[in-house]
Design an enzyme around this catalytic site. Sequence first.
Site, PDB file in Angstrom:
ATOM      1  N   CYS A 215       0.816  -1.224   0.000  1.00  0.00           N
ATOM      2  CA  CYS A 215       0.000   0.000   0.000  1.00  0.00           C
ATOM      3  C   CYS A 215       0.851   1.276   0.000  1.00  0.00           C
ATOM      4  CB  CYS A 215      -0.894  -0.030   1.240  1.00  0.00           C
ATOM      5  SG  CYS A 215      -1.759   1.527   1.522  1.00  0.00           S
TER       6      CYS A 215
HETATM    7  N1  LIG Z   1      -6.566   7.970   3.449  1.00  0.00           N
HETATM    8  C1  LIG Z   1      -5.979   6.768   3.786  1.00  0.00           C
HETATM    9  C2  LIG Z   1      -6.108   5.747   2.671  1.00  0.00           C
HETATM   10  C3  LIG Z   1      -5.561   4.409   3.057  1.00  0.00           C
HETATM   11  C4  LIG Z   1      -6.032   3.309   2.098  1.00  0.00           C
HETATM   12  O1  LIG Z   1      -6.940   3.501   1.276  1.00  0.00           O
HETATM   13  N2  LIG Z   1      -5.418   2.127   2.192  1.00  0.00           N
HETATM   14  C5  LIG Z   1      -5.842   1.012   1.351  1.00  0.00           C
HETATM   15  C6  LIG Z   1      -4.664   0.187   0.853  1.00  0.00           C
HETATM   16  S1  LIG Z   1      -3.657   0.990  -0.307  1.00  0.00           S
HETATM   17  C7  LIG Z   1      -6.662   0.045   2.162  1.00  0.00           C
HETATM   18  O2  LIG Z   1      -6.275  -0.357   3.240  1.00  0.00           O
HETATM   19  N3  LIG Z   1      -7.812  -0.353   1.616  1.00  0.00           N
HETATM   20  C8  LIG Z   1      -8.679  -1.308   2.190  1.00  0.00           C
HETATM   21  C9  LIG Z   1     -10.125  -0.999   1.880  1.00  0.00           C
HETATM   22  O3  LIG Z   1     -10.418   0.087   1.381  1.00  0.00           O
HETATM   23  O4  LIG Z   1     -10.962  -1.867   2.147  1.00  0.00           O
HETATM   24  C10 LIG Z   1      -4.545   7.070   4.147  1.00  0.00           C
HETATM   25  O5  LIG Z   1      -3.869   7.795   3.403  1.00  0.00           O
HETATM   26  O6  LIG Z   1      -4.099   6.592   5.195  1.00  0.00           O
END
Ligand SMILES: N[C@@H](CCC(=O)N[C@@H](CS)C(=O)NCC(=O)O)C(=O)O
Length: 333
Positions: A52
């Site tokens: 990520c």
């Molecule tokens: N705004 C968040 C975004 C984090 C994010 O979207 N992480 C993704 C992985 S790249 C995630 O864990 N997605 C799981 C989901 O949306 O179910 C940040 O910058 O910390």
Amino acid sequence: MANAQKDILSWADKSGEFKRQQSSFRDWISSKPDAEFPAEKGRYHLYVSYACPWAHRALIVRKLKGLEEYFPYTSVHWEMLEKGWRFATKSDNEPGEEVTPDPVHEGFTHLRDVYFSVNKDYEGRFTVPTLYDKKQKRIVSNESSEIIRMMYTEFDHLLDDKYKSLDLLPKDLKDKIEETNEWTYNDINNGVYKSGFATSQDAYEKAVTTLFKSLDRAEADLAKSSGPFYFGDRITEQDVRLYTTIIRFDAVYVQHFKTNLRDIRSGYPNLHKWVRNLYWNHPAFGTTTEFTHIKKHYTKSHKQINPHSITPLGPVPDILPVDEEVAAVKASK
Ligand SMILES: N[C@@H](CCC(=O)N[C@@H](CS)C(=O)NCC(=O)O)C(=O)O
């Protein structure tokens, strides 16, 4: 809970545009001893995924600022299916440090278990990075842009001079960095997702053209910079925030998210030089980059865009050696 089950493409709106959800936990660690979340050793745990780009920011800053002992971490397995990120099992053998079962909560199999242990009615997404307070059994923050900023300043009184003096958001560059952040985030960091998760031709084309305009802008900035960093000889937040997308660009976004007007290695000489320097010469960047997790996560977790989960073999190599160019670039010199 119903929301949490939605697949990631369902965050697209009627026009087919991908909309990223706001992070749910927005507290801050503070250097003040009487703070709700004080800077303390042995208190916090960071959950990340090597795949990520948002979590990758936290891993880079943790190492740049010498905060390893303050932020032990666990990387989830690269596979993210219906229940979201899962922890590696004892028998999984994936590359990278700390790809283990959850060391904080015995028996938790998925990151969602951590979210539900904090709030059994949680309805948001189970995202990395997640910064967890073991003492209060609470999530401090799951917003990477804020987690990294806590790391810049709130632990300085506990650090050696070498790390204390590293200022990733120096006063004289703050406005410039904020301004660059704005389009880097919207058009590049999030722009690759807007391209890849678009569900209409128009939304895709709009995202991709905006993305490449902003890559051109970053390329022009780097051409003007005295280097080796984005703003000259000082490493800043902008290097961290741009790196985590650019290092994934050729390896996965070009084909998986169809961001293929150009790639970095043959189309952006200054970005290419800048990213190779960070990867090869700065361990906080290179040692936190795990291409296996990156390539496998995207191609084997987003069944909506890659239903057979085939992971392409290329590009070869994942990143070129520091002084090498692709043949066409070499020939043109
Ligand atoms: N705004 C968040 C975004 C984090 C994010 O979207 N992480 C993704 C992985 S790249 C995630 O864990 N997605 C799981 C989901 O949306 O179910 C940040 O910058 O910390």
